[in-house]
Design a protein around this motif. Structure first.
Motif, mmCIF file in Angstrom:
data_model
loop_
_atom_site.group_PDB
_atom_site.id
_atom_site.type_symbol
_atom_site.label_atom_id
_atom_site.label_comp_id
_atom_site.label_asym_id
_atom_site.label_seq_id
_atom_site.Cartn_x
_atom_site.Cartn_y
_atom_site.Cartn_z
ATOM 1 N N ALA A 79 0.821 -1.211 0.000
ATOM 2 C CA ALA A 79 0.000 0.000 0.000
ATOM 3 C C ALA A 79 0.858 1.266 0.000
ATOM 4 N N SER A 80 2.091 1.182 0.493
ATOM 5 C CA SER A 80 2.958 2.367 0.566
ATOM 6 C C SER A 80 3.639 2.684 -0.758
ATOM 7 N N LEU A 81 3.612 1.766 -1.710
ATOM 8 C CA LEU A 81 4.297 1.973 -2.981
ATOM 9 C C LEU A 81 3.527 2.961 -3.855
ATOM 10 N N THR A 82 4.264 3.901 -4.453
ATOM 11 C CA THR A 82 3.639 4.877 -5.346
ATOM 12 C C THR A 82 4.300 4.794 -6.722
ATOM 13 N N PRO A 83 3.521 5.044 -7.788
ATOM 14 C CA PRO A 83 4.087 4.998 -9.135
ATOM 15 C C PRO A 83 5.244 5.984 -9.287
ATOM 16 N N ASP A 84 6.241 5.589 -10.082
ATOM 17 C CA ASP A 84 7.432 6.408 -10.276
ATOM 18 C C ASP A 84 7.883 6.338 -11.737
ATOM 19 N N GLN A 125 5.183 -1.742 -13.322
ATOM 20 C CA GLN A 125 5.059 -0.333 -12.949
ATOM 21 C C GLN A 125 6.245 0.065 -12.081
ATOM 22 N N VAL A 135 7.976 1.808 -9.232
ATOM 23 C CA VAL A 135 7.414 2.301 -7.972
ATOM 24 C C VAL A 135 8.528 2.750 -7.038
ATOM 25 N N LYS A 136 8.116 3.518 -6.051
ATOM 26 C CA LYS A 136 9.013 3.867 -4.959
ATOM 27 C C LYS A 136 8.214 3.788 -3.672
ATOM 28 N N ALA A 164 6.889 4.885 0.010
ATOM 29 C CA ALA A 164 6.638 6.172 0.645
ATOM 30 C C ALA A 164 7.813 6.515 1.562
#
Length: 146
Positions: free
Chosen positions: A49-54, A138, A140-141, A143
């Motif tokens: 859930a903490s991963l965001t697209p990068d 995808q 990701v990075k 948070a």
């Protein structure tokens, strides 16, 4: 024989129906609480859930550049590349036992993991459990830690 099976089913049907039926609120029976995830599973779900697209998704990753993989759930695998870049492949549908077993096999005739390729979950005895297609990769990075 058929009569015996039919009679057995008729005798068991009420108990089977009550086992699968939701509790009757009027009967005063409390619903069972939802089963909690283990701490390890919860940590993986929180990390997911903490991963965001990068960046823009890719259809393929070169196998020689993949440093490691980490199964996060039945439908998500994290690919760590040499140099530290992370790619998340969200499978188009849940792959039974993948999240529990946390390992899979992969066969290809190309030097790439691609979103059209299929993986197979494996248990600790290397027994196979179905096959599932990968999703796009995808970037990701995580948070930032607070």
């Amino acid at each position: 024989m058929i009569r015996t099976l039919a009679l057995t089913f008729l005798l068991l049907a009420p108990s089977l129906a009550s086992a699968d039926s939701p509790p009757d609120p009027a009967a005063g029976v409390a619903a069972k609480p939802q089963k909690q995830h283990s701490a390890r599973v919860q940590r993986k779900l929180d990390y997911l859930a903490s991963l965001t697209p990068d960046g823009e998704p890719k259809d393929c990753l070169p196998i020689t550049q993949v440093e490691s993989t980490r199964v996060l759930s039945d439908s998500a695998i994290l690919f760590k590349m040499r140099g530290g870049k992370l790619y998340l492949s969200k499978l188009p549908y849940a792959c039974p036992r993948l999240g529990f077993e946390e390992r899979f096999s992969f066969k290809t005739s190309t030097p790439y993991y691609c979103s059209i390729d299929v993986i197979t979950p494996l248990d600790n005895r290397l027994q196979e459990f179905g096959s599932c297609p990968l999703g796009v990769f995808q970037p990701v990075k995580p948070a930032p830690k607070s």
